[in-house]
Design an enzyme around this catalytic site. Sequence first.
Site, PDB file in Angstrom:
ATOM      1  N   LYS A 179      13.252 -16.589 -42.583  1.00 46.43           N
ATOM      2  CA  LYS A 179      13.488 -17.175 -43.739  1.00 46.43           C
ATOM      3  C   LYS A 179      14.312 -16.272 -44.679  1.00 46.43           C
ATOM      4  O   LYS A 179      14.489 -14.928 -44.286  1.00 46.43           O
ATOM      5  CB  LYS A 179      12.096 -17.356 -44.785  1.00 46.43           C
TER       6      LYS A 179
ATOM      7  N   ASP B 218       3.766 -14.430 -48.329  1.00 44.11           N
ATOM      8  CA  ASP B 218       4.819 -15.307 -47.816  1.00 44.11           C
ATOM      9  C   ASP B 218       4.127 -16.328 -46.627  1.00 44.11           C
ATOM     10  O   ASP B 218       5.007 -17.158 -46.006  1.00 44.11           O
ATOM     11  CB  ASP B 218       6.011 -14.416 -47.222  1.00 44.11           C
TER      12      ASP B 218
ATOM     13  N   GLY C 296       9.313 -11.660 -40.603  1.00 46.17           N
ATOM     14  CA  GLY C 296       8.856 -11.695 -39.317  1.00 46.17           C
ATOM     15  C   GLY C 296       7.470 -11.784 -39.094  1.00 46.17           C
ATOM     16  O   GLY C 296       6.793 -12.524 -38.427  1.00 46.17           O
TER      17      GLY C 296
ATOM     18  N   ILE D  91      12.846 -10.816 -43.791  1.00 47.01           N
ATOM     19  CA  ILE D  91      13.108 -12.172 -43.399  1.00 47.01           C
ATOM     20  C   ILE D  91      11.876 -12.798 -42.811  1.00 47.01           C
ATOM     21  O   ILE D  91      11.961 -13.788 -42.170  1.00 47.01           O
ATOM     22  CB  ILE D  91      14.342 -12.276 -42.480  1.00 47.01           C
TER      23      ILE D  91
ATOM     24  N   MET E 142      11.378  -5.672 -38.052  1.00 48.67           N
ATOM     25  CA  MET E 142      10.226  -5.402 -39.030  1.00 48.67           C
ATOM     26  C   MET E 142      10.776  -4.576 -40.513  1.00 48.67           C
ATOM     27  O   MET E 142      11.762  -3.936 -40.420  1.00 48.67           O
ATOM     28  CB  MET E 142       9.165  -4.450 -38.264  1.00 48.67           C
ATOM     29  N   GLY E 143      10.305  -4.975 -41.658  1.00 49.45           N
ATOM     30  CA  GLY E 143      10.689  -4.365 -42.693  1.00 49.45           C
ATOM     31  C   GLY E 143      12.146  -4.977 -43.209  1.00 49.45           C
ATOM     32  O   GLY E 143      12.922  -4.232 -43.943  1.00 49.45           O
TER      33      GLY E 143
ATOM     34  N   SER F 152       5.094 -12.078 -41.579  1.00 50.55           N
ATOM     35  CA  SER F 152       4.329 -13.620 -42.057  1.00 50.55           C
ATOM     36  C   SER F 152       4.614 -14.799 -41.429  1.00 50.55           C
ATOM     37  O   SER F 152       3.525 -15.665 -41.189  1.00 50.55           O
ATOM     38  CB  SER F 152       4.951 -13.723 -43.342  1.00 50.55           C
ATOM     39  N   SER F 153       5.818 -14.830 -40.619  1.00 46.67           N
ATOM     40  CA  SER F 153       5.972 -16.274 -39.892  1.00 46.67           C
ATOM     41  C   SER F 153       5.097 -16.160 -38.475  1.00 46.67           C
ATOM     42  O   SER F 153       4.553 -17.209 -38.291  1.00 46.67           O
ATOM     43  CB  SER F 153       7.350 -16.222 -39.656  1.00 46.67           C
TER      44      SER F 153
END
Length: 278
Positions: free
Chosen positions: A11, A136, A101, A99, A95-96, A103-104
């Site tokens: 995202k 998120d 990662g 975008i 990671m970090g 959470s998705s």
Amino acid sequence: MPTLTLPAPAKLNLMLHILGRRADGYHELQTLFQFLDYGDELSFSLRDDGQIRLHTDLPGVDHDSNLIVRAARLLQHESGCTLGADIELTKRLPMGGGIGGGSSDAATTLVGLDHLWRLNLGEDRLAEMGLTLGADVPVFVRGRAAFAEGVGERLHAVELEEPWFLVLAPQVSVSTAEIFADPELTRNTPAITVRSLLAGGGHNDCQPVVERRYPEVRNALSLLNKFVPASMTGTGACVFGSFPNEDEADKVRRQLPASLPSFVARGRNVSMLHRSLK
């Protein structure tokens, strides 16, 4: 045993305003989420012994602390399901990076295992569970571009243009907690309405703090700004610019240093997770 393979899309936060700090220590936000047709991929295989096994190691992340495993066990606990799963992760999102990662991945786990285990708990219940894993996660569970308020959990679906984005991924992992704790972070941006936002405007209050702390992010923004207006997503580290078509985005990408990871992806109002389930 049945197997299900699903995407876990990235995202972008197209803007991120911080309105203030709440009594519980969290921050009151307004942000605009849109998905990308690019992300991780998860494969789930049914187990009948109740065990949750993630077979992909992530550096520095203990198996039981991984959001994928936590999401699967939360779903078991909340539903009373006695089934388990073997899970394989194809990791593409940094990671970090801001975008989404982790959470998705968690959201795809909730949605995927709800299907594989035939629980049919419904989107509202899965989003409620997701919020306990991270602010998120609900937007990924629901899978629609959204204007978000609160800590990011109050979602209002929106229809946005779907341009192509060039995303740069500086090789640093930004700590969200560190950015939100910074004394120089702006915390008094006036609230705006969805209508005024969609008419134009919006910025990222976290960006100046991240640029000051992470020269890699500052340099990436400066580089991309030579071609198109560049912004940072979330609390970073990824930065992005929009283009009317894939060819123009690719043309700029080819001019970037090979040492700076990047990718081109289409912005989407319905996530590829939800499109794949249909």
